[in-house]
Write a protein that holds these residues in place. Structure first.
Motif, PDB file in Angstrom:
ATOM      1  N   GLU A   1       1.347   7.435  -9.216  1.00 15.42           N
ATOM      2  CA  GLU A   1       0.573   7.859 -10.396  1.00 15.42           C
ATOM      3  C   GLU A   1       1.449   7.899 -11.633  1.00 15.42           C
ATOM      4  OE1 GLU A   1      -1.630  11.521  -9.859  1.00 15.42           O
ATOM      5  OE2 GLU A   1      -2.471  10.775  -7.976  1.00 15.42           O
TER       6      GLU A   1
ATOM      7  N   ARG B   1      -1.947  -1.307 -10.008  1.00 19.13           N
ATOM      8  CA  ARG B   1      -2.723  -1.195  -8.776  1.00 19.13           C
ATOM      9  C   ARG B   1      -3.570  -2.454  -8.627  1.00 19.13           C
ATOM     10  NH1 ARG B   1      -7.946   1.069  -7.624  1.00 19.13           N
ATOM     11  NH2 ARG B   1      -8.053   1.619  -5.423  1.00 19.13           N
TER      12      ARG B   1
ATOM     13  N   GLU C   1      -6.688  -3.639  -7.258  1.00 20.37           N
ATOM     14  CA  GLU C   1      -7.914  -2.926  -6.898  1.00 20.37           C
ATOM     15  C   GLU C   1      -8.492  -3.370  -5.553  1.00 20.37           C
ATOM     16  OE1 GLU C   1      -9.211  -0.470  -8.869  1.00 20.37           O
ATOM     17  OE2 GLU C   1      -7.700  -0.745 -10.430  1.00 20.37           O
ATOM     18  N   SER C   2      -8.507  -4.677  -5.288  1.00 19.01           N
ATOM     19  CA  SER C   2      -9.180  -5.193  -4.095  1.00 19.01           C
ATOM     20  C   SER C   2      -8.522  -4.753  -2.795  1.00 19.01           C
ATOM     21  CB  SER C   2      -9.264  -6.720  -4.143  1.00 19.01           C
ATOM     22  OG  SER C   2      -7.970  -7.277  -4.171  1.00 19.01           O
ATOM     23  N   THR C   3      -7.234  -4.438  -2.844  1.00 14.28           N
ATOM     24  CA  THR C   3      -6.524  -4.045  -1.623  1.00 14.28           C
ATOM     25  C   THR C   3      -5.953  -2.631  -1.698  1.00 14.28           C
ATOM     26  OG1 THR C   3      -4.484  -5.034  -2.468  1.00 14.28           O
ATOM     27  CG2 THR C   3      -5.874  -6.425  -1.055  1.00 14.28           C
ATOM     28  N   ASN C   4      -6.192  -1.941  -2.803  1.00 12.65           N
ATOM     29  CA  ASN C   4      -5.626  -0.615  -3.029  1.00 12.65           C
ATOM     30  C   ASN C   4      -4.119  -0.629  -2.748  1.00 12.65           C
ATOM     31  OD1 ASN C   4      -5.600   2.062  -3.808  1.00 12.65           O
ATOM     32  ND2 ASN C   4      -6.072   2.814  -1.763  1.00 12.65           N
TER      33      ASN C   4
ATOM     34  N   TYR D   1       1.729   8.845  -3.428  1.00  7.26           N
ATOM     35  CA  TYR D   1       0.702   8.718  -4.463  1.00  7.26           C
ATOM     36  C   TYR D   1       1.110   9.420  -5.750  1.00  7.26           C
ATOM     37  CZ  TYR D   1      -2.710   6.387  -1.497  1.00  7.26           C
ATOM     38  OH  TYR D   1      -3.353   5.474  -0.715  1.00  7.26           O
TER      39      TYR D   1
ATOM     40  N   THR E   1       0.854  -1.190   0.000  1.00  7.97           N
ATOM     41  CA  THR E   1       0.000   0.000   0.000  1.00  7.97           C
ATOM     42  C   THR E   1       0.888   1.237   0.000  1.00  7.97           C
ATOM     43  OG1 THR E   1      -0.083   0.226   2.408  1.00  7.97           O
ATOM     44  CG2 THR E   1      -1.759  -1.216   1.373  1.00  7.97           C
TER      45      THR E   1
END
Length: 137
Positions: A54, A64, A66-69, A50, A30
């Protein structure tokens, strides 16, 4: 688009630090994991992390989950091509390892479904959760 080896040489110091951390990680990290691990290297807040992520996402060096960001380094050579709107991953529920998969057949099915439904596909992530071969033994 440029190849990854050329992109790697053009990364900023902070982008290189994040890439090295993600490349050596066993699983997805993360932004807060990254911030914690790189706090002694000039990262002071999540906004900095971030911003770097990006840019790395934009050039196809990071994905990324998605399920765990969370984020992983790209494991494929073709991800820096613009035509990468479908990403496939296996995620081990025991050890957290993430594998990036290439499956043109499945990608073709997803593209066909979107075309058949008059839907402009911009991004799709398929995450398969289960147990990896190392953990199931």
């Amino acid at each position: 688009m440029k190849n990854k080896s050329k992109q790697t040489s053009e990364l900023t110091k902070k982008q290189s630090l994040v890439m090295n951390l993600l490349s050596g990680a066993k699983g997805a990290l993360t932004a807060y994991n990254i911030l914690y691990d790189l706090r002694d290297h000039g990262f002071r807040g999540p906004t900095q992390v971030y911003r770097v992520l990006e840019k790395l996402l934009e050039i196809g060096m990071v994905h990324r989950i998605e399920s765990t960001n969370a984020f992983v380094a790209c494991q494929q050579k073709k991800c820096d091509e613009k035509n990468n709107e479908i990403n496939l991953f296996t995620i081990c529920e025991i050890c957290g390892s993430v594998q990036e998969l290439l499956n043109s057949g499945l990608k073709n099915i997803v593209k066909s479904l979107s075309r058949d439904n008059n839907f402009l596909l911009k991004n799709s992530v398929l995450e398969l959760n289960g147990v990896c071969s190392k953990c199931k033994d």
